[in-house]
Design a protein around this motif. Structure first.
Motif, PDB file in Angstrom:
ATOM      1  N   VAL A  88       0.857  -1.191   0.000  1.00  0.00           N
ATOM      2  CA  VAL A  88       0.000   0.000   0.000  1.00  0.00           C
ATOM      3  C   VAL A  88       0.888   1.233   0.000  1.00  0.00           C
ATOM      4  N   VAL A  89       0.559   2.189  -0.876  1.00  0.00           N
ATOM      5  CA  VAL A  89       1.237   3.487  -0.911  1.00  0.00           C
ATOM      6  C   VAL A  89       0.199   4.567  -0.652  1.00  0.00           C
ATOM      7  N   GLN A  90       0.459   5.419   0.353  1.00  0.00           N
ATOM      8  CA  GLN A  90      -0.433   6.536   0.656  1.00  0.00           C
ATOM      9  C   GLN A  90       0.329   7.851   0.605  1.00  0.00           C
ATOM     10  N   GLU A  91      -0.375   8.913   0.282  1.00  0.00           N
ATOM     11  CA  GLU A  91       0.219  10.241   0.341  1.00  0.00           C
ATOM     12  C   GLU A  91       0.359  10.657   1.801  1.00  0.00           C
TER      13      GLU A  91
ATOM     14  N   GLY B 203      -3.387  10.998   3.234  1.00  0.00           N
ATOM     15  CA  GLY B 203      -3.699   9.580   3.287  1.00  0.00           C
ATOM     16  C   GLY B 203      -4.291   8.977   2.029  1.00  0.00           C
ATOM     17  N   ASP B 204      -4.433   9.758   0.954  1.00  0.00           N
ATOM     18  CA  ASP B 204      -4.969   9.206  -0.292  1.00  0.00           C
ATOM     19  C   ASP B 204      -4.133   8.021  -0.769  1.00  0.00           C
ATOM     20  N   VAL B 205      -4.803   6.969  -1.237  1.00  0.00           N
ATOM     21  CA  VAL B 205      -4.105   5.773  -1.706  1.00  0.00           C
ATOM     22  C   VAL B 205      -3.598   6.004  -3.130  1.00  0.00           C
ATOM     23  N   VAL B 206      -2.296   5.899  -3.295  1.00  0.00           N
ATOM     24  CA  VAL B 206      -1.660   6.076  -4.599  1.00  0.00           C
ATOM     25  C   VAL B 206      -1.558   4.744  -5.339  1.00  0.00           C
ATOM     26  N   ALA B 207      -1.337   3.676  -4.580  1.00  0.00           N
ATOM     27  CA  ALA B 207      -1.254   2.332  -5.160  1.00  0.00           C
ATOM     28  C   ALA B 207      -1.652   1.324  -4.098  1.00  0.00           C
ATOM     29  N   MET B 208      -2.274   0.228  -4.557  1.00  0.00           N
ATOM     30  CA  MET B 208      -2.657  -0.853  -3.659  1.00  0.00           C
ATOM     31  C   MET B 208      -2.590  -2.147  -4.456  1.00  0.00           C
ATOM     32  N   ALA B 209      -1.624  -2.991  -4.133  1.00  0.00           N
ATOM     33  CA  ALA B 209      -1.394  -4.205  -4.908  1.00  0.00           C
ATOM     34  C   ALA B 209      -1.525  -5.434  -4.027  1.00  0.00           C
ATOM     35  N   SER B 210      -1.998  -6.525  -4.623  1.00  0.00           N
ATOM     36  CA  SER B 210      -2.190  -7.773  -3.891  1.00  0.00           C
ATOM     37  C   SER B 210      -1.762  -8.948  -4.757  1.00  0.00           C
TER      38      SER B 210
ATOM     39  N   GLY C   4       9.120   8.212   3.190  1.00  0.00           N
ATOM     40  CA  GLY C   4      10.230   8.810   2.462  1.00  0.00           C
ATOM     41  C   GLY C   4       9.750   9.962   1.587  1.00  0.00           C
ATOM     42  N   PRO C   5      10.651  10.852   1.183  1.00  0.00           N
ATOM     43  CA  PRO C   5      12.015  10.958   1.703  1.00  0.00           C
ATOM     44  C   PRO C   5      12.009  11.531   3.125  1.00  0.00           C
ATOM     45  N   VAL C   6      13.043  11.232   3.871  1.00  0.00           N
ATOM     46  CA  VAL C   6      13.107  11.630   5.273  1.00  0.00           C
ATOM     47  C   VAL C   6      13.013  13.142   5.436  1.00  0.00           C
ATOM     48  N   GLU C   7      13.732  13.894   4.558  1.00  0.00           N
ATOM     49  CA  GLU C   7      13.801  15.356   4.713  1.00  0.00           C
ATOM     50  C   GLU C   7      12.442  16.026   4.506  1.00  0.00           C
ATOM     51  N   SER C   8      11.656  15.511   3.585  1.00  0.00           N
ATOM     52  CA  SER C   8      10.344  16.088   3.281  1.00  0.00           C
ATOM     53  C   SER C   8       9.400  14.961   2.874  1.00  0.00           C
ATOM     54  N   PRO C   9       8.825  14.257   3.852  1.00  0.00           N
ATOM     55  CA  PRO C   9       8.050  13.048   3.578  1.00  0.00           C
ATOM     56  C   PRO C   9       6.894  13.282   2.595  1.00  0.00           C
ATOM     57  N   GLN C  10       6.848  12.447   1.571  1.00  0.00           N
ATOM     58  CA  GLN C  10       5.766  12.500   0.580  1.00  0.00           C
ATOM     59  C   GLN C  10       4.850  11.287   0.653  1.00  0.00           C
ATOM     60  N   TYR C  11       5.428  10.135   1.006  1.00  0.00           N
ATOM     61  CA  TYR C  11       4.645   8.900   0.960  1.00  0.00           C
ATOM     62  C   TYR C  11       4.870   8.042   2.199  1.00  0.00           C
ATOM     63  N   ALA C  12       3.819   7.335   2.580  1.00  0.00           N
ATOM     64  CA  ALA C  12       3.901   6.275   3.588  1.00  0.00           C
ATOM     65  C   ALA C  12       3.628   4.960   2.869  1.00  0.00           C
ATOM     66  N   VAL C  13       4.406   3.932   3.183  1.00  0.00           N
ATOM     67  CA  VAL C  13       4.301   2.651   2.481  1.00  0.00           C
ATOM     68  C   VAL C  13       4.299   1.507   3.487  1.00  0.00           C
ATOM     69  N   SER C  14       3.474   0.513   3.226  1.00  0.00           N
ATOM     70  CA  SER C  14       3.535  -0.731   4.004  1.00  0.00           C
ATOM     71  C   SER C  14       3.565  -1.898   3.039  1.00  0.00           C
ATOM     72  N   VAL C  15       4.350  -2.917   3.367  1.00  0.00           N
ATOM     73  CA  VAL C  15       4.386  -4.136   2.568  1.00  0.00           C
ATOM     74  C   VAL C  15       4.359  -5.335   3.508  1.00  0.00           C
ATOM     75  N   VAL C  16       3.706  -6.405   3.063  1.00  0.00           N
ATOM     76  CA  VAL C  16       3.717  -7.663   3.804  1.00  0.00           C
ATOM     77  C   VAL C  16       3.874  -8.803   2.810  1.00  0.00           C
ATOM     78  N   ILE C  17       4.763  -9.730   3.136  1.00  0.00           N
ATOM     79  CA  ILE C  17       4.921 -10.962   2.363  1.00  0.00           C
ATOM     80  C   ILE C  17       4.449 -12.085   3.279  1.00  0.00           C
ATOM     81  N   LYS C  18       3.393 -12.762   2.882  1.00  0.00           N
ATOM     82  CA  LYS C  18       2.750 -13.729   3.770  1.00  0.00           C
ATOM     83  C   LYS C  18       3.256 -15.152   3.544  1.00  0.00           C
ATOM     84  N   ASN C  19       3.167 -15.926   4.637  1.00  0.00           N
ATOM     85  CA  ASN C  19       3.413 -17.372   4.591  1.00  0.00           C
ATOM     86  C   ASN C  19       4.778 -17.747   4.003  1.00  0.00           C
TER      87      ASN C  19
END
Length: 606
Positions: free
Chosen positions: A283-286, A290-297, A562-577
């Motif tokens: 998941v990628v959010q602004e 918090g708008d979702v920029v990408a959501m992949a499964s 990221g980027p640390v200096e001026s954050p643009q995006y929040a990202v979470s990833v999970v690889i299951k099992n």
């Protein structure tokens, strides 16, 4: 005299009977006039169209466009409903079929064999698009093929423009969802339209994803079809030929304008496939709203051939699973705001706690660590000790403050007076199971490291990072920002929303502290392999032990910004099992996603 009187009575009776017969005759004539001349389009109490039904036996129709609304990205690039040129063949009397020369030219233009075409044409019982046998996709014709086929002037084939709802290479499939037949749901949701004849029990409706959530808007006002008229002997009717039938409404179909960036989405999915990720989500959010920029499964699936028994069509980005050490962010927030740990205090990690069989991932131990250092090194022993100073109620309070226990996706009332949840089948998070003894010390220690009963969705995880980036303000992420008529005029808007907790929010100071700690995870801790990224990054790793049947597996996580200096995006990833000894793919995926975002330059239009 009596005979004459009787004769007179008989005459009157005969006259009356003749008069009634005449009235009946005039009534029948009048009714036939009304049926055939005056009311051919809407005769009978059931609203039967007699003209339509008089030709239905000799009309062969094929739906070219469903009339369903289009789903587009933030830049209005289409994500569904691609229009392609295709060939339609109609079943007609063999005497009117093409000759050998025409057949050879057609076969050459279609780049197929005579045998394949003959098999296709022989089995025609209704209009059929070339290439769609057995649930396949239409063969897209190029301009040269279109001109060549039109030049042949054949009576039983025609080049048409047809909608490919789910084109090859389509991205965000689990988020977008699919359409299909569901008679029970049609009766439940659209009983009024069924009674009015606007829908049938076999009508296709949204079955999952945005197709389901926004079905009421996407359904449209009618199909575009092509009809071919023949007599009872399947001979073409002169003057009728093929006719296009389409709804005359310039406002429909609508456009569902998402917050997605289809270019970013496509690159992320390609990266997941390159890394060989069999099961997981990203998941990628602004950072700002918090708008979702990408959501992949993953795994992926074919929306045209959905196996409901499998989980491939399920959107893992909104499904709750064990989070592991990324949950230490919640424990740290509680400890900092409740001031139960001093900044300089150290905890000695010897690799094991000495009770409950509780160990650290580093069997040799980390030695003395502050909570800040314990967060960077993801030390289980440090957080077990910190949790001894917190209660189950306090932990639940901060989990609520950070929005990881409830559905966080955009929901609310719309102009259609309905309650809408943008993310179909989004799950809630979990801290304790129903019968778990919440105040048991061993339970709390396992909970503190994101194990035992703790569950979190990737969307909640990335949104937690957005919350920290906004000094504790929890946003309700949206993936659709508006719906537009075909004319471009706005039909419905879904504004940016925030979520409030009865417990309030975490302090801005604690938010900033945790963001700094996330930087140390990359500079000094478990995320040091991210140092080579295009941007300076920050985040938190997590590995959750899970049981998959009799096998022990792990969920690999990484969340950050990221980027640390001026954050643009929040990202979470999970690889299951994943296997316990398998290499970590969460950090490479996180890094790759951030590099994709860095290469995009500006965020693009919203």
């Amino acid at each position: 005299m009596r005979e004459n009187q009787l004769s007179s009575v008989e005459k009157r009776r005969i006259f009356l009977m003749l008069f009634l017969i005449l009235l009946a005759f005039l009534g029948i004539v009048g009714k036939l006039f009304w049926i055939q001349i005056a009311a051919t389009e809407s005769y009978s109490s059931r609203g039967i169209n007699l003209v339509k039904n008089s030709v239905i036996q000799r009309q062969r129709a094929l739906v070219l466009e469903s009339g369903r609304g289009e789903i587009v990205d933030r830049n209005l690039a289409p994500m569904t409903g691609k229009i392609v040129n295709a060939l339609v063949a109609f079943p007609i009397n063999r005497d009117y079929a093409m000759n050998q020369q025409d057949a050879s030219q057609l076969v050459h233009l279609l780049q197929t064999s005579k045998e394949q075409w003959a098999s296709f044409a022989k089995n025609l019982k209704e209009p059929q698009v070339w290439g769609t046998q057995d649930g396949g996709k239409p063969v897209q014709l190029n301009d040269q093929q279109v001109n060549g086929i039109n030049g042949l002037g054949l009576s039983n084939v025609k080049v048409v423009q047809i909608e490919d709802r789910y084109p090859i290479g389509m991205t965000a499939r689990q988020l977008i969802g699919f359409i299909g037949q569901n008679p029970d749901r049609v009766m439940q949701m659209y009983s009024s339209d069924l009674e009015k004849g606007k829908m049938e029990l076999t009508s296709k409706i949204g079955g999952a994803g945005l197709e389901k959530s926004f079905d009421a808007w996407l359904r449209g006002v009618g199909e575009t079809s092509i009809s071919y008229f023949t007599d009872a002997g399947k001979r073409p009717l002169a003057g009728l030929d093929a006719r296009m039938i389409a709804p005359d409404n310039s406002f429909y179909p609508v456009k569902l304008v998402t917050t997605l960036d289809s270019s970013v989405q496509q690159q992320i999915e390609a990266l997941m496939d390159k890394l060989g990720i069999a099961e997981g989500a990203a998941v990628v959010q602004e950072a700002g709203d918090g708008d979702v920029v990408a959501m992949a499964s993953r795994p992926n699936y074919n929306p045209l051939q959905v196996d409901l028994a499998s989980n491939s069509w399920s959107n893992y980005a909104v499904k709750a699973t064990a989070p592991g050490s990324i949950f230490k962010t919640v424990v740290a927030a509680a400890a900092l705001d409740e001031k139960v740990v001093s900044p300089t205090e150290t905890f000695d990690c010897k690799g094991a706690l000495g009770k409950y069989g509780f160990t650290c991932w580093l069997k040799s131990g980390h030695g003395p660590l502050t909570m800040e250092e314990g967060y960077a090194q993801s030390c289980n022993i440090v957080f077990a000790n910190v949790m001894q100073r917190l209660t189950a109620a306090q932990l639940e309070t901060y989990a609520n403050k950070l929005g990881v226990l409830n559905e966080v996706g955009w929901s609310g009332k719309t102009d259609m007076k309905t309650v809408l949840q943008q993310f179909d089948s989004e799950e809630t998070g979990q801290l304790f199971a129903a019968h778990t003894p919440e105040n048991d010390e061993g339970v709390l220690m396992q909970t503190a490291i994101g194990q035992r009963d703790v569950r979190m969705t990737p969307l909640q995880a990335s949104n937690m990072v957005v919350t920290l980036l906004n000094d504790g303000k929890v946003y309700s992420p949206r993936v659709v920002k508006e719906i537009r008529y075909q004319t471009g005029r706005e039909m419905e808007q879904f504004p940016v929303k925030t979520l409030s907790s009865e417990a309030g929010k975490i302090s801005a100071k604690t938010s900033q502290t945790l963001l700094n700690w996330m930087r140390e995870v990359v500079t000094e801790g478990t995320g040091q392999s991210l140092k080579g990224a295009k941007w300076a990054l920050a985040g938190k790793s997590g590995t959750a032990q899970i049981q998959n049947g009799k096998q022990e597996k792990v969920n690999q996580w990484f969340i950050g910004y990221g980027p640390v200096e001026s954050p643009q995006y929040a990202v979470s990833v999970v690889i299951k099992n994943r296997g316990p000894a398998d290499s970590n793919k969460a950090i490479p995926l996180f890094k790759g996603i951030m590099d994709i975002l860095a290469s995009q330059g500006s965020k693009g239009s919203k």
